[in-house]
Design a protein around this motif. Sequence first.
Motif, PDB file in Angstrom:
ATOM      1  N   HIS A 205       0.830  -1.208   0.000  1.00 25.30           N
ATOM      2  CA  HIS A 205       0.000   0.000   0.000  1.00 25.30           C
ATOM      3  C   HIS A 205       0.866   1.259   0.000  1.00 25.30           C
ATOM      4  O   HIS A 205       1.908   1.310   0.668  1.00 25.30           O
ATOM      5  CB  HIS A 205      -0.916   0.011   1.219  1.00 25.30           C
ATOM      6  N   TRP A 206       0.406   2.278  -0.704  1.00 22.07           N
ATOM      7  CA  TRP A 206       1.176   3.525  -0.799  1.00 22.07           C
ATOM      8  C   TRP A 206       1.332   4.210   0.554  1.00 22.07           C
ATOM      9  O   TRP A 206       2.325   4.900   0.802  1.00 22.07           O
ATOM     10  CB  TRP A 206       0.524   4.475  -1.808  1.00 22.07           C
ATOM     11  N   GLN A 207       0.346   4.025   1.453  1.00 20.18           N
ATOM     12  CA  GLN A 207       0.412   4.692   2.764  1.00 20.18           C
ATOM     13  C   GLN A 207       1.661   4.297   3.546  1.00 20.18           C
ATOM     14  O   GLN A 207       2.209   5.117   4.300  1.00 20.18           O
ATOM     15  CB  GLN A 207      -0.835   4.358   3.591  1.00 20.18           C
ATOM     16  N   THR A 208       2.100   3.052   3.393  1.00 17.02           N
ATOM     17  CA  THR A 208       3.251   2.546   4.143  1.00 17.02           C
ATOM     18  C   THR A 208       4.517   3.314   3.814  1.00 17.02           C
ATOM     19  O   THR A 208       5.419   3.430   4.660  1.00 17.02           O
ATOM     20  CB  THR A 208       3.450   1.049   3.835  1.00 17.02           C
ATOM     21  N   MET A 327      -6.566   5.043   5.960  1.00 18.64           N
ATOM     22  CA  MET A 327      -6.429   3.575   6.028  1.00 18.64           C
ATOM     23  C   MET A 327      -7.669   2.979   6.681  1.00 18.64           C
ATOM     24  O   MET A 327      -7.598   2.333   7.727  1.00 18.64           O
ATOM     25  CB  MET A 327      -5.159   3.204   6.809  1.00 18.64           C
ATOM     26  N   ARG A 328      -8.819   3.201   6.084  1.00 15.55           N
ATOM     27  CA  ARG A 328     -10.091   2.761   6.662  1.00 15.55           C
ATOM     28  C   ARG A 328     -10.239   1.242   6.688  1.00 15.55           C
ATOM     29  O   ARG A 328     -10.907   0.697   7.575  1.00 15.55           O
ATOM     30  CB  ARG A 328     -11.258   3.358   5.868  1.00 15.55           C
ATOM     31  N   ASP A 329      -9.619   0.560   5.742  1.00 13.79           N
ATOM     32  CA  ASP A 329      -9.900  -0.862   5.552  1.00 13.79           C
ATOM     33  C   ASP A 329      -9.050  -1.797   6.396  1.00 13.79           C
ATOM     34  O   ASP A 329      -9.275  -3.010   6.370  1.00 13.79           O
ATOM     35  CB  ASP A 329      -9.705  -1.227   4.070  1.00 13.79           C
ATOM     36  N   ASP A 330      -8.071  -1.258   7.125  1.00 15.39           N
ATOM     37  CA  ASP A 330      -7.151  -2.143   7.849  1.00 15.39           C
ATOM     38  C   ASP A 330      -6.767  -1.503   9.179  1.00 15.39           C
ATOM     39  O   ASP A 330      -5.945  -0.593   9.233  1.00 15.39           O
ATOM     40  CB  ASP A 330      -5.901  -2.411   7.006  1.00 15.39           C
ATOM     41  N   LEU A 389      -3.751  10.943  -3.848  1.00 18.90           N
ATOM     42  CA  LEU A 389      -3.741   9.488  -3.733  1.00 18.90           C
ATOM     43  C   LEU A 389      -4.978   8.985  -3.004  1.00 18.90           C
ATOM     44  O   LEU A 389      -5.551   7.951  -3.378  1.00 18.90           O
ATOM     45  CB  LEU A 389      -2.480   9.031  -3.002  1.00 18.90           C
ATOM     46  N   LYS A 390      -5.387   9.717  -1.977  1.00 16.98           N
ATOM     47  CA  LYS A 390      -6.598   9.340  -1.243  1.00 16.98           C
ATOM     48  C   LYS A 390      -7.822   9.433  -2.153  1.00 16.98           C
ATOM     49  O   LYS A 390      -8.671   8.530  -2.174  1.00 16.98           O
ATOM     50  CB  LYS A 390      -6.788  10.258  -0.036  1.00 16.98           C
ATOM     51  N   GLY A 391      -7.923  10.510  -2.932  1.00 16.47           N
ATOM     52  CA  GLY A 391      -9.056  10.672  -3.841  1.00 16.47           C
ATOM     53  C   GLY A 391      -9.089   9.589  -4.906  1.00 16.47           C
ATOM     54  O   GLY A 391     -10.161   9.055  -5.232  1.00 16.47           O
ATOM     55  N   ARG A 392      -7.919   9.227  -5.440  1.00 13.93           N
ATOM     56  CA  ARG A 392      -7.852   8.175  -6.452  1.00 13.93           C
ATOM     57  C   ARG A 392      -8.282   6.833  -5.867  1.00 13.93           C
ATOM     58  O   ARG A 392      -9.014   6.067  -6.517  1.00 13.93           O
ATOM     59  CB  ARG A 392      -6.427   8.078  -6.992  1.00 13.93           C
ATOM     60  N   GLU A 393      -7.842   6.548  -4.620  1.00 16.40           N
ATOM     61  CA  GLU A 393      -8.208   5.296  -3.971  1.00 16.40           C
ATOM     62  C   GLU A 393      -9.706   5.227  -3.720  1.00 16.40           C
ATOM     63  O   GLU A 393     -10.341   4.183  -3.931  1.00 16.40           O
ATOM     64  CB  GLU A 393      -7.436   5.168  -2.659  1.00 16.40           C
ATOM     65  N   GLU A 394     -10.296   6.343  -3.284  1.00 19.20           N
ATOM     66  CA  GLU A 394     -11.745   6.365  -3.036  1.00 19.20           C
ATOM     67  C   GLU A 394     -12.528   6.212  -4.333  1.00 19.20           C
ATOM     68  O   GLU A 394     -13.592   5.579  -4.349  1.00 19.20           O
ATOM     69  CB  GLU A 394     -12.120   7.661  -2.325  1.00 19.20           C
TER      70      GLU A 394
END
Length: 426
Positions: A205-208, A327-330, A389-394
């Motif tokens: 994941h990009w957040q990491t 990181m809503r999903d994990d 990146l957050k907008g693209r993921e959503e």
Amino acid sequence: MKEALNMGGSELTYMDNVFTAGYVIGQIPAVILVTRVRPSLFIPTCELLWTVCTFCCSAVKTVEQLYAMRFLVGLFESAYFPCIVYLIGSWYTTSERAKRTTIFYSTTSLATMFSGYLQAGAYDGLNGHLGYAGWQWLFIICGVIGLPCALIGFVCNPDFPEMTRAFFLTPEEFQLARRRLEREGLAALGASTWDRWKILRIARHWQTWVLPIGYFIVQAACPNQQPTFELWLKAEGYSVYEINVLPTAQSAVAVVAQIAAGMLSDSPLFKRRRWQIITAMQLWTFIGSVILLVWTILLSARFFAYFVLWVAYGVPGVYFAWFPDLMRDDHEMRGFVIAVSNMFCYIMMIWFDDAVWRTAESPRFRPGFTAAATCSIVLVLWILGIRYLKGREEAKRAITASSSDEEDVTEVDLRTQEISKLEAEK
């Protein structure tokens, strides 16, 4: 302490390094263990062990003993910050989280304000008392403060909502806390539990990768790596009292900025978005840094610059408050990335401080303020990148959900047609 333990050469630096080593090593294991062992047991136990080691620091006789104790102090301290930030983000919704995180973060600024008074008072009033030197009393006082905090934690720490048994909450409130987070779309603890491949899945994941670098830029853009104000006051010939007291106003500015940042970030004014308030707060660091780079300015402008720099202390708490939304999903991933961000920042600041905040540059610190101003601009661009990146993921998530709904509708239509055919045949 230097004289009592016959410290020389770079041994003071080594003492700081062994503390940092313990602090860095312990963070990832801490955020993993806190999901398996109740936070109300794990965190206070680490605090209690920290207290014991702090007491032991007052009794060391050799430098080697001090190294061992400082490593253990860093190791047991490593659990506190990432686990508490993780815990706060696991209880509160988007409209509540930044206030709580920044209030917690503001305690660092408050501690900075009062630690100077505490150290001066302990040394002046207790040095030699009961046969202990002033530096020994400092460790004893820190232990005395830490002990009740650890004991209170066993009782008052609420654990995660999914495992809480807090005496001050009813079973109905337990359920309410969980439902609130479900409505926010936040994954529950244990939905993606730790196993041998968990870290590899997180690494995809990009957040990491993006968020830890972002936190380093946050700290690099906050010019607190040197006591710049104190060194300038000393160079200008201010009294010892003024050198000790005037900088405490910077901490006061930081506390006000932190709480204001949290309240504004959670408010409808900013629609609970984090990037705007981070940008607004960081702007003041840029302004203060540019003023001090000019240097040949009015005395009032210089004081203004030194104080306004500390508005940037409102940024880190809001930045961490953004993590659950990113990181809503994990659930477990959130704790891991918090720890990695703090670790990465600590490691990077070691070389960064030596590179741009050299004491030889005192009191102007031109390379340091140049770096702070530059990092302020980079941080704003980095935050905008995170927002993209957050907008693209959503958007991807919305497309996936839409496709799933269409598949469900198609499946229902097919079943309806089959039923209609069977009825026609009958």
